[in-house]
Design an enzyme around this catalytic site. Structure first.
Site, mmCIF file in Angstrom:
data_model
loop_
_atom_site.group_PDB
_atom_site.id
_atom_site.type_symbol
_atom_site.label_atom_id
_atom_site.label_comp_id
_atom_site.label_asym_id
_atom_site.label_seq_id
_atom_site.Cartn_x
_atom_site.Cartn_y
_atom_site.Cartn_z
ATOM 1 N N GLU A 1 29.905 -12.709 -8.034
ATOM 2 C CA GLU A 1 29.936 -14.110 -8.485
ATOM 3 C C GLU A 1 29.490 -14.251 -9.941
ATOM 4 O O GLU A 1 28.735 -15.148 -10.306
ATOM 5 C CB GLU A 1 29.101 -14.998 -7.554
ATOM 6 C CG GLU A 1 29.687 -15.046 -6.146
ATOM 7 C CD GLU A 1 29.145 -16.181 -5.300
ATOM 8 O OE1 GLU A 1 28.687 -17.189 -5.867
ATOM 9 O OE2 GLU A 1 29.191 -16.070 -4.069
ATOM 10 N N GLY A 2 29.986 -13.340 -10.766
ATOM 11 C CA GLY A 2 29.646 -13.334 -12.183
ATOM 12 C C GLY A 2 28.570 -12.310 -12.453
ATOM 13 O O GLY A 2 27.452 -12.445 -11.952
#
Length: 599
Positions: free
Chosen positions: A413-414
């Site tokens: 998620e990043g």
């Protein structure tokens, strides 16, 4: 202007259009960069509504009993699968549709209440918490936020009960942290009734078990040769949907079905477009804000387990006629774990409350929470592992599994590196735009002095005024005052960096890392002060402050303030030039630009 610079300016423009359109209220993180303490974003410490607290307490008791009796994280890890009865149980308790409106069969819980539930799952099994996060926090979140009423009525009821499962498909070979680089295409049919999707997605959690996938693909922009990302609802029964790898083998979170699939001339009805055409990247980034918040909750639960394991072992294991807990180097690890856990809990609660209050533009805060909690969990697992010693390396204890499971958190998620730069660059934009207004007016007085005067007064005010951190407890006044002074120093340091480096600072990631590090520590400290102030006043839902929790909070503040001062000092006294020169030599690249250490 050369081609590289043209591309750079294009990227800057696209980023500004994405991040700085719509409501731009001054939030907590952006306020820090401007030398302000936006207290109402963190204080008073958030409370769950009394009407929901009773329902939450019941749900927490229910999920604890279910997880204790039914969840076998060892079997899930070794079998690389989450049994259907676990999924059904989570659906029965309501976890898989916890924040969905009741009219669609959900529980209607707040984001903070949902985080409390995920802490319980994260404390026991990372595979199950990641599965839940992928299904609800990002899998159906786009539908909840951007779906039409007709779409919600059609898709949500079986999803919120777990009868059907969801996935979020963004990542490709060239698109991960670089979310804007999606290459999957969606070409409209001649009659406009549907879109033809072509491309491949990989590393998609729940891909092979999902009944509905939110897929990001590029659609043409009418009247130009450009394309923009659009979100589509895709089902695996559509002709041309091909599962290439149902379960990709991996190091940790083995129970999750992480897959790779292809879209080969998949016809998707236009009714399945989610949100506005061409606004899929905004959809994706908004959804990830929710996912990063529950990421924080899952990591917090796992850190609590690490601390409990470490304490139990330190009190039982004897060496050299003492328990491990009698040795200062072991105490150092346990004290730090307790302090960090207190901060993780506080940050998760405050960040979730921003969503619950309907505030706008909390991207920096969710990014801070994700980076902070994933890094602290990794340290907690490592410390607990070290306290156990060689026994932790064997599979009869949970720490080797927790070590493998925790490593993905700093990537998913990043990646934390990308988010660190994001925190620094988006945060610095506020003061940077004010300096630009002043600079442009100096060289072009005909623009008028109004905006430049306002910007100058803002910069001057922040430079001479120490922000107030309001607390009700007299015993916290000193720490609150320290935080206020550090915010003032941070603002001056950001100003100096902007004046010294100007636009090149956008490429200076070692500078960005320190600036983001200070901002994250100040956000964490503010959340800790808010939580402790609430406990000292006896208004916390967790009860009054205990000596144990108060010491943990105070230790965190002391250590956090030390870290902030170190980051600030290293902005001008560091080894960056030598470090980059060495790395470039090893990489066979040219020498780095001079002047990184300010000398």
């Amino acid at each position: 202007m050369n081609e590289a610079e043209i591309q750079r300016q294009k990227e800057i423009k696209e980023a500004e259009e994405l991040l700085f359109t719509g409501p731009q209220a001054l939030g907590f993180a952006k306020g820090l960069f401007l030398g302000r303490f936006v207290s109402d974003w963190a204080m008073p410490y958030p409370r769950i509504a009394a009407t929901q607290q009773a329902e939450l307490d019941k749900s927490l008791a229910e999920i604890r009993e279910f997880l204790d009796q039914q969840l076998d994280p060892v079997a899930i890890d070794r079998g690389a699968d989450i049994p259907r009865h676990i999924i059904d149980g989570l659906g029965h308790i309501g976890v898989l549709g916890m924040t969905a409106p009741k009219e669609y069969g959900g529980r209607g819980f707040s984001q903070r209440a949902y985080c409390k539930m995920l802490e319980e799952i994260g404390a026991r099994c990372a595979s199950t918490s990641v599965f839940t996060n992928a299904h609800h926090s990002i899998g159906i979140r786009a539908l909840l936020l951007f779906g039409t009423r007709e779409q919600k009525q059609r898709w949500l009821p079986p999803l919120v009960t777990g009868e059907q499962l969801a996935a979020f498909a963004l990542t490709e070979e060239q698109a991960g942290s670089d979310a804007a680089n999606v290459q999957t295409t969606a070409t409209p049919s001649p009659d406009g009734s549907h879109y033809i999707l072509n491309g491949e997605k990989r590393y998609i959690t729940n891909a092979s078990i999902a009944h509905v996938l939110t897929v990001m693909a590029r659609t043409p922009v009418p009247g130009s040769d450009k394309t923009a990302i659009t979100a589509f609802l895709v089902t695996p029964d559509m002709p041309g949907f091909t599962m290439l790898e149902p379960r990709m083998e991996k190091l940790g979170i083995k129970g999750t079905a992480t897959g790779r699939f292809a879209l080969r001339d998949v016809a998707v009805p236009k009714e399945n477009i989610l949100g506005p055409i061409g606004k899929g990247l905004k959809v994706a980034l908004t959804v990830l804000d929710f996912g990063r918040t529950t990421f924080g909750a899952c990591c917090t639960g796992a850190a609590r387990t690490c601390l409990q394991l470490a304490v139990d072992h330190a009190n039982k294991r004897r060496q050299f006629k003492k328990t491990l807990g009698d040795f200062d180097l072991v105490k150092k690890k346990i004290g730090r774990m307790a302090a960090d856990l207190y901060a993780m809990e506080a940050m998760t609660a405050v960040t979730a409350s921003l969503i619950d209050r309907g505030l706008e533009d909390y991207m920096i805060e969710t990014a801070m929470l994700k980076v902070f909690t994933t890094e602290r969990l990794w340290e907690a697992v490592n410390d607990a592992f070290q306290i156990y010693g060689g026994s932790a390396y064997f599979t009869d204890l949970p720490l080797e599994r927790m070590l493998r499971d925790a490593r993905i958190n700093q990537i998913g998620e990043g990646s934390n590196e990308v988010l660190i730069s994001f925190i620094a660059l988006v945060g610095m934009r506020g003061p940077g735009m004010e300096f630009k207004e002043i600079y442009d007016t100096m060289f072009n007085p005909s623009r008028g002095l109004g905006k430049a005067w306002s910007a100058g007064m803002n910069r001057l005010g922040a430079a001479v005024k120490i922000p107030n951190v309001p607390v009700k407890s007299e015993s916290l006044r000193a720490q609150a005052a320290q935080l206020g002074r550090l915010i003032w120093r941070f603002n001056l340091s950001v100003n100096k960096a902007l004046i010294k480096y100007r636009e090149p600072v956008m490429d200076m990631q070692l500078v960005q890392e320190r600036i983001a590090g200070v901002a994250m520590e100040m956000f964490a400290s503010a959340c800790v002060i808010s939580r402790l102030d609430s406990q000292l006043q006896g208004v916390s839902q967790n009860g009054a402050s205990s000596p144990e929790s108060r010491r943990a909070a105070e230790l965190f503040l002391r250590q956090s303030f030390h870290r902030i001062r170190r980051f600030l000092a290293e902005l001008t006294d560091n080894d960056d030039e030598a470090l980059l020169a060495t790395a470039n030599s090893v990489l066979g690249k040219s020498e780095p630009r001079a002047g990184l250490n300010g000398k």
